[in-house]
Design a protein around this motif. Structure first.
Motif, PDB file in Angstrom:
ATOM      1  N   TYR A   1      35.586  49.347  27.034  1.00 26.65           N
ATOM      2  CA  TYR A   1      37.208  49.839  26.708  1.00 26.65           C
ATOM      3  C   TYR A   1      38.161  49.608  25.911  1.00 26.65           C
ATOM      4  O   TYR A   1      39.807  48.847  25.904  1.00 26.65           O
ATOM      5  N   GLY A   2      37.435  48.791  24.842  1.00 27.27           N
ATOM      6  CA  GLY A   2      38.386  48.241  23.458  1.00 27.27           C
ATOM      7  C   GLY A   2      39.025  47.262  23.583  1.00 27.27           C
ATOM      8  O   GLY A   2      39.833  46.725  23.116  1.00 27.27           O
ATOM      9  N   GLU A   3      38.447  46.051  24.167  1.00 24.23           N
ATOM     10  CA  GLU A   3      38.915  44.877  24.868  1.00 24.23           C
ATOM     11  C   GLU A   3      38.055  44.127  24.304  1.00 24.23           C
ATOM     12  O   GLU A   3      36.305  44.125  24.079  1.00 24.23           O
ATOM     13  N   VAL A   4      39.112  42.611  23.578  1.00 29.42           N
ATOM     14  CA  VAL A   4      38.455  41.605  22.910  1.00 29.42           C
ATOM     15  C   VAL A   4      38.834  40.765  24.092  1.00 29.42           C
ATOM     16  O   VAL A   4      39.641  40.465  24.639  1.00 29.42           O
ATOM     17  N   GLU A   5      37.745  39.442  24.540  1.00 26.70           N
ATOM     18  CA  GLU A   5      37.570  38.803  25.003  1.00 26.70           C
ATOM     19  C   GLU A   5      38.080  37.555  25.165  1.00 26.70           C
ATOM     20  O   GLU A   5      38.543  37.029  23.483  1.00 26.70           O
ATOM     21  N   GLN A   6      39.148  37.088  25.731  1.00 28.12           N
ATOM     22  CA  GLN A   6      40.054  36.862  25.871  1.00 28.12           C
ATOM     23  C   GLN A   6      40.498  35.061  26.395  1.00 28.12           C
ATOM     24  O   GLN A   6      39.482  35.258  27.331  1.00 28.12           O
ATOM     25  N   THR A   7      40.438  33.983  25.377  1.00 25.20           N
ATOM     26  CA  THR A   7      40.186  32.962  26.122  1.00 25.20           C
ATOM     27  C   THR A   7      41.325  32.010  25.826  1.00 25.20           C
ATOM     28  O   THR A   7      42.322  32.673  25.330  1.00 25.20           O
ATOM     29  N   LYS A   8      41.406  30.504  26.208  1.00 22.46           N
ATOM     30  CA  LYS A   8      42.462  29.819  25.988  1.00 22.46           C
ATOM     31  C   LYS A   8      42.512  29.344  24.777  1.00 22.46           C
ATOM     32  O   LYS A   8      44.201  29.465  24.311  1.00 22.46           O
ATOM     33  N   SER A   9      41.530  29.815  23.665  1.00 22.91           N
ATOM     34  CA  SER A   9      41.485  29.386  21.935  1.00 22.91           C
ATOM     35  C   SER A   9      42.269  30.954  21.116  1.00 22.91           C
ATOM     36  O   SER A   9      42.974  30.444  20.368  1.00 22.91           O
ATOM     37  N   ASN A  10      42.445  31.490  21.886  1.00 18.98           N
ATOM     38  CA  ASN A  10      42.622  32.546  21.469  1.00 18.98           C
ATOM     39  C   ASN A  10      43.897  33.586  21.708  1.00 18.98           C
ATOM     40  O   ASN A  10      44.711  34.568  22.248  1.00 18.98           O
ATOM     41  N   ASN A  11      44.970  32.875  22.786  1.00 15.94           N
ATOM     42  CA  ASN A  11      46.092  33.218  23.689  1.00 15.94           C
ATOM     43  C   ASN A  11      47.405  31.566  23.937  1.00 15.94           C
ATOM     44  O   ASN A  11      46.816  30.633  23.223  1.00 15.94           O
TER      45      ASN A  11
ATOM     46  N   MET B   1      36.291  33.203  29.128  1.00 17.21           N
ATOM     47  CA  MET B   1      36.563  34.056  29.409  1.00 17.21           C
ATOM     48  C   MET B   1      38.315  34.159  30.656  1.00 17.21           C
ATOM     49  O   MET B   1      38.146  33.413  31.318  1.00 17.21           O
ATOM     50  N   LEU B   2      39.549  34.963  30.807  1.00 22.26           N
ATOM     51  CA  LEU B   2      40.568  34.564  30.890  1.00 22.26           C
ATOM     52  C   LEU B   2      40.847  35.947  32.320  1.00 22.26           C
ATOM     53  O   LEU B   2      41.749  37.046  31.071  1.00 22.26           O
ATOM     54  N   VAL B   3      40.493  35.630  33.064  1.00 27.36           N
ATOM     55  CA  VAL B   3      41.023  37.397  33.496  1.00 27.36           C
ATOM     56  C   VAL B   3      42.229  38.441  34.071  1.00 27.36           C
ATOM     57  O   VAL B   3      42.246  39.088  33.675  1.00 27.36           O
ATOM     58  N   THR B   4      43.113  37.532  33.942  1.00 28.05           N
ATOM     59  CA  THR B   4      44.512  37.733  33.812  1.00 28.05           C
ATOM     60  C   THR B   4      44.429  38.885  32.688  1.00 28.05           C
ATOM     61  O   THR B   4      45.362  39.377  32.336  1.00 28.05           O
ATOM     62  N   LYS B   5      43.807  38.303  31.283  1.00 31.94           N
ATOM     63  CA  LYS B   5      44.004  38.656  30.188  1.00 31.94           C
ATOM     64  C   LYS B   5      42.894  40.407  29.705  1.00 31.94           C
ATOM     65  O   LYS B   5      43.135  40.450  29.118  1.00 31.94           O
ATOM     66  N   GLN B   6      42.642  40.897  30.754  1.00 30.54           N
ATOM     67  CA  GLN B   6      40.757  41.575  30.504  1.00 30.54           C
ATOM     68  C   GLN B   6      41.354  42.551  31.966  1.00 30.54           C
ATOM     69  O   GLN B   6      41.640  42.531  32.530  1.00 30.54           O
ATOM     70  N   PRO B   7      42.429  43.844  31.413  1.00 31.28           N
ATOM     71  CA  PRO B   7      43.282  44.775  32.069  1.00 31.28           C
ATOM     72  C   PRO B   7      42.283  45.744  32.568  1.00 31.28           C
ATOM     73  O   PRO B   7      42.323  45.817  33.817  1.00 31.28           O
ATOM     74  N   VAL B   8      40.323  45.855  32.296  1.00 29.28           N
ATOM     75  CA  VAL B   8      39.711  46.712  32.850  1.00 29.28           C
ATOM     76  C   VAL B   8      39.091  45.978  34.050  1.00 29.28           C
ATOM     77  O   VAL B   8      39.165  46.624  35.134  1.00 29.28           O
ATOM     78  N   LEU B   9      39.674  44.336  34.366  1.00 22.44           N
ATOM     79  CA  LEU B   9      39.296  43.804  35.789  1.00 22.44           C
ATOM     80  C   LEU B   9      40.320  44.200  36.285  1.00 22.44           C
ATOM     81  O   LEU B   9      40.022  44.104  37.609  1.00 22.44           O
ATOM     82  N   ARG B  10      41.396  45.744  36.399  1.00 22.96           N
ATOM     83  CA  ARG B  10      42.091  45.577  37.066  1.00 22.96           C
ATOM     84  C   ARG B  10      41.743  46.675  38.472  1.00 22.96           C
ATOM     85  O   ARG B  10      42.351  47.670  38.723  1.00 22.96           O
ATOM     86  N   LYS B  11      40.798  47.230  37.560  1.00 23.91           N
ATOM     87  CA  LYS B  11      40.126  48.297  38.103  1.00 23.91           C
ATOM     88  C   LYS B  11      38.728  48.594  38.624  1.00 23.91           C
ATOM     89  O   LYS B  11      37.654  49.443  38.978  1.00 23.91           O
ATOM     90  N   PHE B  12      38.736  46.980  39.539  1.00 20.08           N
ATOM     91  CA  PHE B  12      37.817  46.371  40.273  1.00 20.08           C
ATOM     92  C   PHE B  12      38.690  46.063  41.843  1.00 20.08           C
ATOM     93  O   PHE B  12      39.708  46.402  41.921  1.00 20.08           O
ATOM     94  N   TRP B  13      37.819  46.906  43.113  1.00 16.30           N
ATOM     95  CA  TRP B  13      38.040  46.293  44.433  1.00 16.30           C
ATOM     96  C   TRP B  13      37.952  44.821  45.068  1.00 16.30           C
ATOM     97  O   TRP B  13      36.889  44.508  44.303  1.00 16.30           O
ATOM     98  N   TYR B  14      38.878  44.397  45.049  1.00 17.85           N
ATOM     99  CA  TYR B  14      38.804  42.751  45.314  1.00 17.85           C
ATOM    100  C   TYR B  14      39.347  42.576  47.045  1.00 17.85           C
ATOM    101  O   TYR B  14      40.364  43.431  47.607  1.00 17.85           O
ATOM    102  N   PRO B  15      38.546  42.194  47.850  1.00 18.98           N
ATOM    103  CA  PRO B  15      38.904  41.581  49.666  1.00 18.98           C
ATOM    104  C   PRO B  15      40.332  40.667  49.106  1.00 18.98           C
ATOM    105  O   PRO B  15      40.354  39.539  48.624  1.00 18.98           O
ATOM    106  N   ALA B  16      41.143  41.053  49.352  1.00 21.75           N
ATOM    107  CA  ALA B  16      42.510  40.085  49.537  1.00 21.75           C
ATOM    108  C   ALA B  16      43.121  39.457  51.342  1.00 21.75           C
ATOM    109  O   ALA B  16      42.700  37.893  50.786  1.00 21.75           O
ATOM    110  N   ILE B  17      43.176  39.713  52.089  1.00 21.52           N
ATOM    111  CA  ILE B  17      43.198  39.349  53.439  1.00 21.52           C
ATOM    112  C   ILE B  17      42.606  40.212  54.578  1.00 21.52           C
ATOM    113  O   ILE B  17      42.305  40.841  54.323  1.00 21.52           O
ATOM    114  N   PRO B  18      41.865  38.896  55.734  1.00 17.79           N
ATOM    115  CA  PRO B  18      41.284  39.311  56.929  1.00 17.79           C
ATOM    116  C   PRO B  18      42.373  40.325  57.717  1.00 17.79           C
ATOM    117  O   PRO B  18      43.090  40.318  57.888  1.00 17.79           O
ATOM    118  N   THR B  19      41.850  41.572  57.762  1.00 22.00           N
ATOM    119  CA  THR B  19      42.436  42.431  58.555  1.00 22.00           C
ATOM    120  C   THR B  19      43.316  42.150  60.139  1.00 22.00           C
ATOM    121  O   THR B  19      44.173  42.001  60.773  1.00 22.00           O
TER     122      THR B  19
END
Length: 338
Positions: free
Chosen positions: A328-338, A1-19
């Motif tokens: 969410y209607g997505e297909v797994e994106q990999t190196k082989s299909n990109n 799975m290529l994370v940048t090719k899966q739009p649903v992963l944009r719908k989660f919270w991630y820590p970026a930098i220390p305050t």
């Protein structure tokens, strides 16, 4: 799975930098391949927008903060935390057109870090109840880039067969290549695993635990929060609870940022923070050495890699992520299909 090719992963919270790294200067960051910039607004709250001026595409992160707004270094245009342009020096008293705007992102503070969500979040930030309890202390440990997939790290945290071979200088026991027990329970947005693992305690760990025995058992209570956060609670025979919280923030397809902190029910007088971090650091570097050799394109289909019984948590993770994509209607994106 290529994370940048899966739009649903944009719908989660991630820590970026220390305050603690937020000041009056803008901070560039990359999240899921998206270039963003983070700073403190006029109210002292973290703000995040696209790191690209809508005028001539200059990076806003090389600019400065003016009255809580991000100011472009190219022509001095200023943008607020909503991404709206609030100052164009060249327009003087003219009204700023409404389309002078850049993309903004949800941004908040939790556990000493700035968390960012690129789109409408599916769930809230992971809840670490002990982090706010008065009889626990929170220690910041690591904040660095790893050249591996976030999912590989999540699986590794639940892999109770690797310590014998990977953690040879920290806690791995040759006498216990598999856990004494392992119980798995799926949740709506994750996974819960309880296990017991035989380990060894080197000198530094014996000092940290105030124990003079080398051989012992760890009681593990592990929670996975989709997609890339794990809470690992270790209970020792002396009553100490050591909770490791690890989030692998996906920078791009091949790189993740490790954010790790721990929560413990002891005090600085009991065990020095530096000693706690030193031991956890040694453990983490042993994992990093191996994981950075793995393929970042982790297949969600279990038929593409071989498995054993201790891989069951990782298999559940892959199946739940595959189900999320399908929902969410997505297909797994990999190196082989990109």
């Amino acid at each position: 799975m290529l994370v940048t090719k899966q739009p649903v992963l944009r719908k989660f919270w991630y820590p970026a930098i220390p305050t603690t790294e937020l000041s009056n200067s803008p901070n560039p960051f990359e999240l899921l391949g998206e270039k963003i910039v983070i700073w403190l607004d006029k109210a002292g709250k973290p703000a995040a927008v696209q790191d690209r001026c809508c005028h001539r595409s200059a990076q806003l992160s090389i600019g400065k903060v003016v009255d809580g707004n991000i100011c472009c270094a190219y022509h001095g245009w200023q943008f607020n935390s909503d991404g709206a342009c609030v100052c164009v020096p060249q327009l003087k008293d003219e009204t700023i057109p409404a389309n002078y705007k850049i993309k903004s992102y949800r941004c908040t503070e939790r556990y000493g870090y700035v968390w960012v969500c690129l789109e409408e979040p599916l769930i809230d930030l992971p809840e670490i109840d002990e982090a706010t309890k008065p009889d626990y202390r929170l220690l910041h440990e690591f904040y660095e880039l790893w050249k591996c997939a976030a999912l590989r790290v999540m699986e590794n945290e639940f892999d109770l067969a690797h310590p014998t071979f990977v953690h040879t200088t920290t806690f791995g026991s040759e006498e216990h290549p598999i856990p004494e027990s392992m119980k798995l329970t799926e949740t709506e947005w994750g996974l819960h695993v309880q296990g017991v693992l035989g380990v060894v305690n080197p000198q530094l760990q014996q000092q940290n635990l105030k124990m003079d025995t080398k051989q012992t058992f760890r009681t593990l209570d592990m929670t996975w929060f989709m997609p890339f956060t794990v809470k690992l609670q270790i209970t020792y025979p002396n009553g100490l609870t050591h909770i490791i919280v690890n989030t692998m923030t996906p920078i791009n397809d091949s790189t993740s940022q490790m954010v790790q902190f721990c929560v413990r029910n002891d005090t600085e007088a009991d065990t020095k923070s530096s000693d706690v971090v030193a031991f956890d650091r040694a453990v983490t570097l042993e994992d990093k050495h191996i994981l950075e050799t793995t393929d970042y394109d982790v297949p969600l289909s279990v038929s593409q890699e071989q498995h054993m019984f201790t891989d069951k948590p990782g298999i559940v993770m892959r199946k739940k992520l595959a189900a999320l994509l399908k929902a969410y209607g997505e297909v797994e994106q990999t190196k082989s299909n990109n």
